[in-house]
Design an enzyme around this catalytic site. Structure first.
Site, short mmCIF file in Angstrom:
data_model
loop_
_atom_site.label_atom_id
_atom_site.label_comp_id
_atom_site.label_asym_id
_atom_site.label_seq_id
_atom_site.Cartn_x
_atom_site.Cartn_y
_atom_site.Cartn_z
N ASP A 64 30.35 -7.86 -25.82
CA ASP A 64 31.74 -7.56 -25.45
C ASP A 64 32.76 -7.82 -26.56
OD1 ASP A 64 31.39 -10.29 -25.39
OD2 ASP A 64 32.14 -10.59 -23.37
N HIS A 65 32.40 -8.62 -27.55
CA HIS A 65 33.37 -9.02 -28.57
C HIS A 65 33.41 -8.08 -29.77
CE1 HIS A 65 33.53 -12.77 -26.36
NE2 HIS A 65 34.42 -13.28 -27.20
N ASP A 119 30.69 -19.43 -24.71
CA ASP A 119 32.06 -18.98 -24.86
C ASP A 119 32.93 -19.96 -24.10
OD1 ASP A 119 33.63 -16.16 -25.58
OD2 ASP A 119 34.57 -17.38 -24.02
N ARG A 380 45.20 -16.87 -25.13
CA ARG A 380 45.46 -17.61 -26.38
C ARG A 380 46.47 -16.86 -27.23
NH1 ARG A 380 39.24 -19.45 -27.17
NH2 ARG A 380 39.50 -21.30 -25.90
N SER A 544 38.06 -21.99 -29.18
CA SER A 544 36.79 -21.29 -29.00
C SER A 544 35.56 -22.18 -29.15
CB SER A 544 36.74 -20.17 -30.05
OG SER A 544 35.45 -20.01 -30.56
N ARG A 546 32.96 -21.19 -30.83
CA ARG A 546 32.19 -20.68 -31.97
C ARG A 546 31.64 -21.81 -32.84
NH1 ARG A 546 37.76 -18.09 -34.13
NH2 ARG A 546 37.62 -17.34 -32.01
C1 MIC Z 1 37.73 -16.68 -27.99
O1 MIC Z 1 38.35 -16.32 -27.00
O2 MIC Z 1 38.21 -17.37 -28.89
C2 MIC Z 1 36.27 -16.25 -28.12
C3 MIC Z 1 36.20 -15.27 -29.21
O3 MIC Z 1 35.85 -15.65 -26.94
C4 MIC Z 1 35.43 -17.50 -28.41
C5 MIC Z 1 34.03 -17.22 -28.73
C6 MIC Z 1 33.81 -16.73 -30.14
O4 MIC Z 1 34.48 -17.18 -31.06
O5 MIC Z 1 32.94 -15.88 -30.30
C7 MIC Z 1 35.47 -18.54 -27.29
O6 MIC Z 1 36.40 -18.57 -26.52
O7 MIC Z 1 34.58 -19.40 -27.23
FE1 SF4 Z 2 37.02 -12.20 -24.99
FE2 SF4 Z 2 37.55 -14.74 -25.60
FE3 SF4 Z 2 39.51 -12.97 -25.24
FE4 SF4 Z 2 38.11 -13.74 -23.18
S1 SF4 Z 2 39.42 -15.02 -24.44
S2 SF4 Z 2 38.69 -11.65 -23.64
S3 SF4 Z 2 36.09 -13.98 -24.04
S4 SF4 Z 2 37.99 -12.96 -26.87
#
Ligand code: MIC
Ligand code: SF4
Length: 653
Positions: A64-65, A119, A380, A544, A546
């Site tokens: 999805d990313h 995630d 965010r 995140s 990550r």
């Molecule tokens: C995010 O919302 O920051 C992400 C991208 O979904 C991350 C995961 C990632 O960095 O791949 C998260 O929330 O953990």
């Molecule tokens: Fe995707 Fe993270 Fe954004 Fe949710 S917050 S839509 S999981 S990038």
């Protein structure tokens, strides 16, 4: 003893340990899911453990990313993930099937269960009465390989909701924004937020999921709602009524803290740049011109949210100076809004409707223009995360966002009254039946497990592993930072960097490259002379999950991070990759440390394996200060070995 909901679920899954606050407990996990941006590493690490098949009852690999596919790299990762799912016995959710959290709630979430996801917004599933925890990829891999998941028992906080939302203007998003205003991005650290009170009866399942989703922004371990008739209604509508169980806190259940929120008193809220807790009432910003509006993400992309937005847009036109982007959360939602007129209302109003994916939320397209104001229903608004450093990103509810898109500015919806806003906003309930067509959700099949060949594109590199810990660290302070540094600051995402998620050597070039302008060159010079240290304030590594924000610095030779406190998932990731998370005993000591200073820490192993504190000498300044860690026995042993992968390889799971 009467139990709260969190205690009930944890108790039922406990493999070892006592449920007293601060104790380490081992938990049996019902489901683990990954998403592509963190999943390639998780599955590579799983593969490196040499296990044939996942050992949890359910594993799901979502894509999805990383969906831009500007070259071969993303598509190669998707092919890797699909082949790994077949080989190791996991479901595979094809690109286009939707955002992991939304799809998981629709198709797999089950009250009373424990789910881990790679995630940070995995707690979205807490709306279903689950303990749902975001973890790093390696933690997920180890659990998929059969180990229990260990946590330190958090505090349990009751958020008692009373009254009812002033619909249509006030939505679930406003509830969590209000909590962020009160508690800040550090307010939930070390806590499970449990919702209760009469007010929850008026919240549908997907509205609850909006609230638990953004519990991640409070820093909470997770958030959980009871499972009641609304939960049953949703599951029935998904054709999964058999998955329903009732789950309520016992009368007189104990909580570490109680917070009251009267829903009737809530107003539309909005988070200002650059933090989700920088929240004010919408009316305080009335008149601010808006150039971009984004509706969707895992926070607000349910059928209910999308249909409400479509109802507002119906027969109207988006303001001439506004770009409206909409990303429905799942194929199911997309199909449903296409089967009635909702999608048409969006398109005719002038919205740009995107695919079901994270999209602009993670800077994969949709970056605002220079200095533009973008209001989003996302979770965010960290500095630079949208892809445009000087954009002002705000966070608000779907109703607020749809109205701002039509008006071209922030409008005081609540007190302006219907007559003033001149838009009748529909109140959409959760549907009685969802359109279930799981044709992009591929189940595992026993005959291919252990047989399927894993497809590996040229951008997929080996997982780097650190050497065992040295007894003396002599390293330079490479960067000195303030409070609430995010993992987006450390390891930015976005269209340029995300494609390297399975290639740590390439990704390492981008550490601190967003707002802080770069780090890798300095780090490689320092690596030759013993490595580097990062110094920061409170809540280092929020955001995140990550693990790249620990792996890439480890690859660049970072030996320790000295901070006042750490965010939960990042702390775990640092430990997993053998980086010492040191806590300065007195915040004031860090005032004397500057970028470029050389720090010497002796007897590291003794300190790690005992209660002895770390004396940090600042070379050439004739000064020193004291640090400690809050590691448990296993975490210390993991760091000693150089990380969780070498630690795990030595043990039979
Ligand atoms: C995010 O919302 O920051 C992400 C991208 O979904 C991350 C995961 C990632 O960095 O791949 C998260 O929330 O953990
Ligand atoms: Fe995707 Fe993270 Fe954004 Fe949710 S917050 S839509 S999981 S990038």
């Amino acid at each position: 003893m009467p139990l709260n909901i969190a205690q009930k679920i944890l108790q039922a899954h406990k493999v070892y340990g006592e449920l007293a606050r601060g104790n380490v407990i081992g938990l049996k996990v019902d489901e683990v899911y990954t998403q592509d941006a963190t999943g390639t590493m998780a599955w590579l690490q799983f593969e490196a453990m040499g296990i044939d098949c996942v050992k949890v009852p359910l594993a799901v690999s979502y894509v999805d990313h990383n969906m831009m596919q500007a070259n071969h790299m993303n598509a190669d990762d998707h092919a890797f993930l699909q082949s790994a799912a077949v080989r190791f016995g996991s479901y595979f959710s094809k690109p286009g099937n939707g955002i992991c959290h939304q799809v998981n709630v629709e198709r797999f979430a089950k009250p009373g269960n424990i789910v881990l996801g790679t995630d940070s917004h995995t707690p979205t599933n807490g709306g279903m009465g689950m303990i749902a925890i975001g973890v790093g990829g390696l933690d997920a891999a180890v659990v998929m390989a059969g180990a229990p998941y260990e946590i330190t028992m958090p505090k349990v906080v009751l958020v008692r909701l009373t009254g009812s939302l002033r619909r249509p203007w006030v939505m679930a998003m406003d509830v969590i924004l209000e909590l962020l205003r009160r508690l800040t991005v550090k307010g939930g650290v070390g806590k499970i937020i449990e919702y209760g009170g009469d007010g929850i009866k008026g919240l549908s399942l997907t509205e609850r999921a909006t609230i638990t989703n953004m519990g991640a922004e409070l820093g909470a371990t997770t958030s959980v709602f009871p499972s009641d008739e609304n939960t049953r209604k949703f599951l029935k509508a998904q054709g999964r009524e058999a998955d329903w169980i009732e789950l309520q806190a016992d009368e007189n259940a104990q909580y570490d803290e109680i917070i009251e929120v009267n829903l009737t008193e809530l107003e539309p809220m909005i988070a200002r740049p650059h933090s989700p807790d920088n929240v004010v009432k919408v009316k305080e910003l009335a008149g601010l011109k808006v150039e971009q509006v984004c509706i969707g993400s895992c926070t607000n992309s349910s059928y209910q949210a999308m249909s409400t937005v479509a109802g507002i847009l119906k027969g109207r036109t988006v303001h001439r100076d506004v770009n409206l982007l909409i990303n429905p959360g799942s194929k199911q939602v997309y199909e449903m809004i296409s089967s009635n007129d909702s999608l048409m209302h969006m398109l005719s109003a002038g919205a740009r409707v995107l695919e079901s994916a994270c999209g602009p939320c993670i800077g994969m397209g949709g970056a605002p223009g220079t200095g533009q104001v973008s209001v989003r229903t996302y979770n965010r608004n960290f500095h630079g995360r949208s892809g445009t450093k000087d954009a002002g990103v705000y966070l608000a509810s779907p109703v607020s966002c749809a109205i701002f898109a039509l008006k071209g500015e922030i409008v005081d919806t609540l007190t302006a009254t219907d007559a003033n806003v001149q838009i009748e906003v529909p109140i959409i309930a959760e549907p009685d039946t969802y359109m279930v067509r799981d044709n992009m959700l591929l189940p595992p099949s026993a005959e291919n497990v252990g047989v399927e060949t894993i497809k590996r594109g040229p951008n997929i590199k080996e997982v780097p592993v650190k050497d065992a810990l040295e007894d003396e660290v002599q390293a330079a302070v490479l960067i000195k930072l303030g409070n609430n540094i995010t993992t987006d600051d450390i390891m930015p995402a976005g269209a340029k960097v995300l494609p390297y998620r399975s290639n740590i050597p390439a990704m390492a070039d981008f550490v601190f490259s967003g707002v802080y302008g770069g780090f890798a060159k300095k780090a490689s010079v320092a690596k030759e002379k013993g490595g580097g240290i990062i110094v920061a304030g409170e809540n280092y590594g929020q955001g995140s999950s990550r693990e790249h924000a620990a792996m890439a610095p480890m690859y660049l030779g970072i030996k320790a991070v000295i901070a006042q406190s750490f965010a939960r998932i990042h702390r775990a990731n640092l430990i997993n990759f053998g980086i010492l998370p040191l806590i300065a005993e007195q915040a004031i000591d860090l005032d004397n440390v500057e970028t470029g200073d050389r720090l010497i820490i002796k007897n590291v192993k003794d300190c790690l394996m005992s209660t002895q504190k770390y004396t940090v000498l600042v070379e050439g300044k004739n000064s020193s200060f004291i640090c400690q860690t809050d590691l448990n026995e296993k975490e210390s042993a993991v760091i000693l070995k150089g990380g969780l992968l070498p630690y795990t390889r030595e043990r039979a799971l």
